[in-house]
Design an enzyme around this catalytic site. Structure first.
Site, PDB file in Angstrom:
ATOM      1  CB  THR A 202      25.553 -18.969   9.260  1.00  0.00           C
ATOM      2  OG1 THR A 202      26.129 -18.701  10.532  1.00  0.00           O
ATOM      3  CG2 THR A 202      24.968 -20.373   9.261  1.00  0.00           C
ATOM      4  CB  VAL A 231      30.061 -24.185  20.014  1.00  0.00           C
ATOM      5  CG1 VAL A 231      29.258 -24.964  18.982  1.00  0.00           C
ATOM      6  CG2 VAL A 231      31.541 -24.571  19.924  1.00  0.00           C
ATOM      7  CG  ASP A 233      22.396 -21.841  15.497  1.00  0.00           C
ATOM      8  OD1 ASP A 233      23.442 -21.151  15.452  1.00  0.00           O
ATOM      9  OD2 ASP A 233      21.470 -21.701  14.681  1.00  0.00           O
TER      10      ASP A 233
HETATM   11  C1  SD4 Z   1      25.983 -18.849  15.340  1.00  0.00           C
HETATM   12  N1  SD4 Z   1      24.017 -19.108  13.993  1.00  0.00           N
HETATM   13  O1  SD4 Z   1      27.152 -19.203  15.465  1.00  0.00           O
HETATM   14  C2  SD4 Z   1      25.413 -18.775  13.939  1.00  0.00           C
HETATM   15  C3  SD4 Z   1      25.681 -17.426  13.372  1.00  0.00           C
HETATM   16  C4  SD4 Z   1      24.956 -17.040  12.136  1.00  0.00           C
HETATM   17  O2  SD4 Z   1      24.899 -15.653  10.294  1.00  0.00           O
HETATM   18  O3  SD4 Z   1      23.968 -17.609  11.729  1.00  0.00           O
HETATM   19  N2  SD4 Z   1      25.394 -16.032  11.459  1.00  0.00           N
HETATM   20  O4  SD4 Z   1      25.281 -18.521  16.292  1.00  0.00           O
END
Ligand code: SD4
Length: 341
Positions: A202, A231, A233
């Protein structure tokens, strides 16, 4: 032309005895955001490169909204990063992407479970600007993207994702746990890249422009080897990203389910509104996750990153190891966030 807002702003700054630059723009004086020059912050090490692209926009006096879109597009394009089409697939072998964007006027847009589109963040922006909706998902989001002229890319895993997927298939162990960096917790992390790097799938970015306006973006491939259709956040306004131009902006990374449970970034912004510093606001949101999960929070990572209206920055995470990148007139630097554990 008399502009009341700018007049009030200038009176406020004068009353504080602060000198500020005045730029003659013809009929109107523009008072740059002098308490804090433009700034962009973003999650993880890849934020350093992304911030450079955002800075090109901010440094020319461009809008924070354009900066946060351009910035994360760099990460979406990189095949060496776990964001965008080069990222790890879901457990059925498909890369599915989530993203959202929010401006300084509560306008926002997002896409989720989007396949074969290189820049989900730009599709999210089109959702915001060209539809009456906030979130499009799956095949509908893809159809909208294609109708808007985004090319449909080949359905093919990057070399590193293919290797990681083949490796994962050997056990096909479904463990929705991500981004845990401290040594003790690494045993819980289900996917390390073949090159040994941890999977940060992310990038979240928030910025303030020279007019003092805030915007943010967040884009991800989500959890590697996730259940098809899952899905997190990142495309959810108030979870992975929130911007209130009167108060501040925040983004998050880590285990999305736990961020959604506490409406993570909205919670951070509300703590900013109550007068907490960005680091304290992020810490209080992390504390809420800890209270909800107790010691089981040791097996996950969540990190929050925030920027307030004064241009102050702060971050906090559950586990050691969450880094964030900062770029402004004075510095271009990677920091490590303080952690709960
Ligand atoms: C999720 N928050 O899909 C994202 C993953 C993430 O570094 O932050 N990865 O839950």
């Amino acid at each position: 032309m008399f502009n009341r807002r700018k007049f009030l702003q200038s009176s406020f700054l004068s009353s504080m005895g602060l000198a500020f630059a005045k730029k003659d723009m013809g009929t109107e004086y523009v008072y740059p955001n002098v308490l804090n020059n433009p700034v962009v912050i973003s999650t993880w090490d890849a934020g350093l490169e992304a911030n450079k692209a955002a800075w090109e926009v901010l440094n020319k006096g461009g809008r924070a909204l354009d900066a946060v879109e351009k910035g994360v597009m760099v990460t979406e394009s990189s095949l060496n990063c776990c964001v965008g089409l080069g990222a790890n697939p879901d457990r059925d072998g498909y890369v599915t992407l989530d993203a959202c964007i929010m401006d300084d006027r509560f306008n926002c847009g997002g896409v989720a479970f989007l396949e074969r589109i290189k820049h989900p963040i730009s599709v999210a922006r089109r959702v915001m600007e060209k539809t009456p909706h906030v979130l499009l998902v799956g095949i509908g989001a893809q159809q909208f993207a294609v109708a808007e002229g985004f090319p449909l890319e080949e359905q093919k895993l990057s070399e590193s994702a293919e290797k990681a997927y083949q490796d994962w298939l050997k056990k096909s162990e479904y463990k929705p746990v991500i981004n845990v960096e401290n040594t003790k917790a690494q045993a819980f992390a289900p996917h390390k890249l073949p090159n040994g790097e941890w999977n940060h799938d992310t990038i979240g970015m928030v910025a303030m422009d020279a007019s003092g306006n805030l915007s943010g973006s967040c884009t991800t491939s989500g959890m590697g080897f996730k259940m098809r259709g899952r899905v997190g956040d990142s495309p959810i306004i108030g979870a992975g990203l929130y911007v209130d131009n009167e108060v501040g902006a925040a983004t998050s990374t880590g285990q999305g389910e736990d961020v959604i449970r506490i409406c993570g970034t909205h919670t951070v912004v509300e703590f900013l509104r109550q007068g907490f510093s960005p680091e304290q606001a992020c810490k209080k949101a992390v504390e809420r996750i800890y209270k909800a999960k107790g010691e089981s929070a040791r097996s996950i990572q969540v990190g929050f990153l925030a920027l307030n209206k004064k241009g102050e920055i702060g971050a906090f995470c559950l586990q050691k190891g969450f880094t964030y990148a900062v770029k402004n007139n004075k510095e271009e630097k990677l920091y490590s966030a303080k952690s709960w554990f």
